[in-house]
Structure formats: C-alpha cells, structure tokens
Design a protein around this motif. Sequence first.
Motif, mmCIF file in Angstrom:
data_model
loop_
_atom_site.group_PDB
_atom_site.id
_atom_site.type_symbol
_atom_site.label_atom_id
_atom_site.label_comp_id
_atom_site.label_asym_id
_atom_site.label_seq_id
_atom_site.Cartn_x
_atom_site.Cartn_y
_atom_site.Cartn_z
ATOM 1 N N VAL A 1 49.736 40.136 -24.074
ATOM 2 C CA VAL A 1 49.122 39.640 -22.838
ATOM 3 C C VAL A 1 49.956 40.038 -21.636
ATOM 4 O O VAL A 1 49.427 40.508 -20.612
ATOM 5 C CB VAL A 1 48.955 38.103 -22.910
ATOM 6 C CG1 VAL A 1 48.487 37.558 -21.569
ATOM 7 C CG2 VAL A 1 47.976 37.718 -24.004
ATOM 8 N N ARG A 2 51.262 39.890 -21.755
ATOM 9 C CA ARG A 2 52.140 40.233 -20.626
ATOM 10 C C ARG A 2 52.084 41.732 -20.329
ATOM 11 O O ARG A 2 52.054 42.150 -19.166
ATOM 12 C CB ARG A 2 53.587 39.804 -20.931
ATOM 13 C CG ARG A 2 53.774 38.299 -20.991
ATOM 14 C CD ARG A 2 55.208 37.943 -21.364
ATOM 15 N NE ARG A 2 56.165 38.402 -20.381
ATOM 16 C CZ ARG A 2 56.468 37.757 -19.270
ATOM 17 N NH1 ARG A 2 55.890 36.583 -19.014
ATOM 18 N NH2 ARG A 2 57.349 38.225 -18.430
ATOM 19 N N ARG B 1 48.315 44.903 -13.087
ATOM 20 C CA ARG B 1 49.002 44.733 -11.806
ATOM 21 C C ARG B 1 49.373 46.093 -11.213
ATOM 22 O O ARG B 1 49.204 46.331 -10.007
ATOM 23 C CB ARG B 1 50.254 43.879 -11.990
ATOM 24 C CG ARG B 1 50.968 43.566 -10.674
ATOM 25 C CD ARG B 1 52.372 43.016 -10.939
ATOM 26 N NE ARG B 1 52.333 41.751 -11.639
ATOM 27 C CZ ARG B 1 52.204 40.568 -11.033
ATOM 28 N NH1 ARG B 1 52.084 40.508 -9.713
ATOM 29 N NH2 ARG B 1 52.193 39.467 -11.734
ATOM 30 N N ALA B 2 49.897 46.995 -12.075
ATOM 31 C CA ALA B 2 50.264 48.329 -11.594
ATOM 32 C C ALA B 2 49.046 49.084 -11.080
ATOM 33 O O ALA B 2 49.104 49.794 -10.066
ATOM 34 C CB ALA B 2 50.934 49.113 -12.720
ATOM 35 N N MET B 3 47.904 48.942 -11.749
ATOM 36 C CA MET B 3 46.673 49.603 -11.328
ATOM 37 C C MET B 3 46.206 49.073 -9.968
ATOM 38 O O MET B 3 45.807 49.847 -9.075
ATOM 39 C CB MET B 3 45.601 49.388 -12.384
ATOM 40 C CG MET B 3 44.277 50.055 -12.085
ATOM 41 S SD MET B 3 43.101 49.846 -13.449
ATOM 42 C CE MET B 3 42.925 48.047 -13.440
ATOM 43 N N LEU B 4 46.262 47.750 -9.800
ATOM 44 C CA LEU B 4 45.852 47.153 -8.535
ATOM 45 C C LEU B 4 46.798 47.538 -7.397
ATOM 46 O O LEU B 4 46.360 47.794 -6.266
ATOM 47 C CB LEU B 4 45.779 45.638 -8.679
ATOM 48 C CG LEU B 4 44.668 45.104 -9.599
ATOM 49 C CD1 LEU B 4 44.813 43.607 -9.806
ATOM 50 C CD2 LEU B 4 43.295 45.428 -9.021
ATOM 51 N N ASN B 5 48.092 47.574 -7.688
ATOM 52 C CA ASN B 5 49.063 47.990 -6.669
ATOM 53 C C ASN B 5 48.830 49.434 -6.242
ATOM 54 O O ASN B 5 48.994 49.793 -5.065
ATOM 55 C CB ASN B 5 50.485 47.825 -7.187
ATOM 56 C CG ASN B 5 50.896 46.374 -7.292
ATOM 57 O OD1 ASN B 5 50.308 45.505 -6.639
ATOM 58 N ND2 ASN B 5 51.901 46.091 -8.112
ATOM 59 N N ILE C 1 50.211 35.685 -9.126
ATOM 60 C CA ILE C 1 49.857 35.242 -10.479
ATOM 61 C C ILE C 1 51.036 35.487 -11.410
ATOM 62 O O ILE C 1 51.585 36.593 -11.452
ATOM 63 C CB ILE C 1 48.614 35.982 -11.006
ATOM 64 C CG1 ILE C 1 47.406 35.680 -10.109
ATOM 65 C CG2 ILE C 1 48.326 35.589 -12.453
ATOM 66 C CD1 ILE C 1 46.149 36.424 -10.528
ATOM 67 N N VAL C 2 51.425 34.479 -12.142
ATOM 68 C CA VAL C 2 52.547 34.586 -13.070
ATOM 69 C C VAL C 2 52.047 34.267 -14.472
ATOM 70 O O VAL C 2 51.409 33.224 -14.696
ATOM 71 C CB VAL C 2 53.693 33.619 -12.690
ATOM 72 C CG1 VAL C 2 54.824 33.709 -13.704
ATOM 73 C CG2 VAL C 2 54.203 33.937 -11.289
ATOM 74 N N VAL C 3 52.327 35.172 -15.407
ATOM 75 C CA VAL C 3 51.971 34.932 -16.798
ATOM 76 C C VAL C 3 53.125 34.192 -17.466
ATOM 77 O O VAL C 3 54.251 34.701 -17.510
ATOM 78 C CB VAL C 3 51.699 36.256 -17.541
ATOM 79 C CG1 VAL C 3 51.373 35.990 -19.008
ATOM 80 C CG2 VAL C 3 50.556 37.000 -16.870
#
Length: 244
Positions: free
Chosen positions: A5-6, A13-17, A33-35
């Motif tokens: 999951v992490r 996150r990398a894709m969105l950044n 958001i923190v997993v």
Amino acid sequence: EQITVRGFFRDIRAMLNCAVSQKYLADSPADGIVVKTSKNKEPKLPTDAQWEVLRVYLRSAHPLLYRVTLCLYYLGGRVNEILTMTWDAVDFTQGTVALNRTKVKDTLVQQMPPDLQETLFDLWGESGHPKQGYCFACQDGKPYPVWKMFNRFRTVRKKLNMTWFSLATFRKYSATIVAEEHGIWAAMQFLGHTDVRTTQQYLGRWKEQRVRAVRALHERLARMDRLDSGTKTGTGVESLERRV
C-alpha cells in the motif's frame, strides 16, 4: 518488488507531483495525506511440545491430516499449494518436491527429509503408484478442497484445546524454527521470498530471539576473556595467534 500500500501510494504521489510540475494540475490531491504504518503483530506459534502432541494424535487418528500437516511443516508451502501438489512434481530419487506457488506464479523446489519422503511414498503406494494427478485427491480426482481440510483441522484443534492453531500457522512456525537455527536469510530462502522484510512478518518468538541474541553476544565476549586469560598466563603465543 513486492507491491505494498505504501509503495503504491508513493507511485501515485510521484505521478501527481509530475502532473503539477507540468502544469496539468494546480496542486496535488495527495498533499497532506499520510499512509499510516501498520504495526506488525507477533504471530502466535505452538511450542514444540504442542506440535508433538498434535503430530502423535494425527498420526494415529487422522492419517490424511497427518500427511498434510507434515508437508506444511517441512515444505513451508501454503495450504492450497500443498493440496494441489501433483505426483509428477515429487521426485523420490532426488528427494525433492516442486511446489507450484499460486501467489507468485513460480515453482519452488524443496528437499524432502526421510520421514516426509516415506510418508509420501506410502501415500503413493496406496494411490496405485500414479505418474500424474494430485497427491491429495478426492474420489473424483480433484484436489481436496481447502475449506474442507480447514474444517477437519478445526475439529481436531478443538478436541486438543488448541483453538487458536490453524493450518496456516505451520508456515510461520517452520520459518521461525529455520530462522532460530540458521538465521533469517535461510528462512527467506525456505519460504521463497525475495525481500527479507516479508520474511520478518512470518517470524514469531520475538522475546526468545532477543534472549538468544544477548546470549550469543555474552558467549562471544566470554570466549574473548578466556583467550585474554590464556595470553596473560603465558600459554602465550598460541592463544595470541588464535585471536589474530
């Protein structure tokens, strides 16, 4: 690499950044958001005495369950992998079993100790020495259902007052024994893992492991003290050479 999951969230996150940097997005929805990291829970394992009680009982009262649990103990496979073992994967000449691992879609060759080899050889004889087919087959030739095997074992564990014990426990129990005797890397190879962090989740007896670690450090220091004592009393050069 094992999918987690992490790790999956890290890729998102990398894709969105990247989309933000390319001006496709004003800001990343993943910001803030923190997993949470899950806490590993130590698996409950049987003592050697409990396993011996279970083994003796199954050998006399439930031959099928005895053979299945012996395979689980020695081969480190999952329950469905043991129940779908085929005779063409059992090599009595080389003393090996090729497990078809359904979760990772590969084959893991495991050694058979003498008692497991004898047990499977007896089953092979009772089955008419087939060249193919499932080792643990029903009358229709299909593999014994996993749910039915769990139900049979559930009845046994209730009778022996081991209600927490499960067929899935054997994989963790065997891996822990291998790690205690030969280290976690040997346990990783035994289970067929590619990441030692995965293997760590299977191991139990954490307190005992810490005690063994401290004992090992103490024994090493005690040996060094004995060598120092030998050097001081002048049995001398040989003791010093051993240290070097």
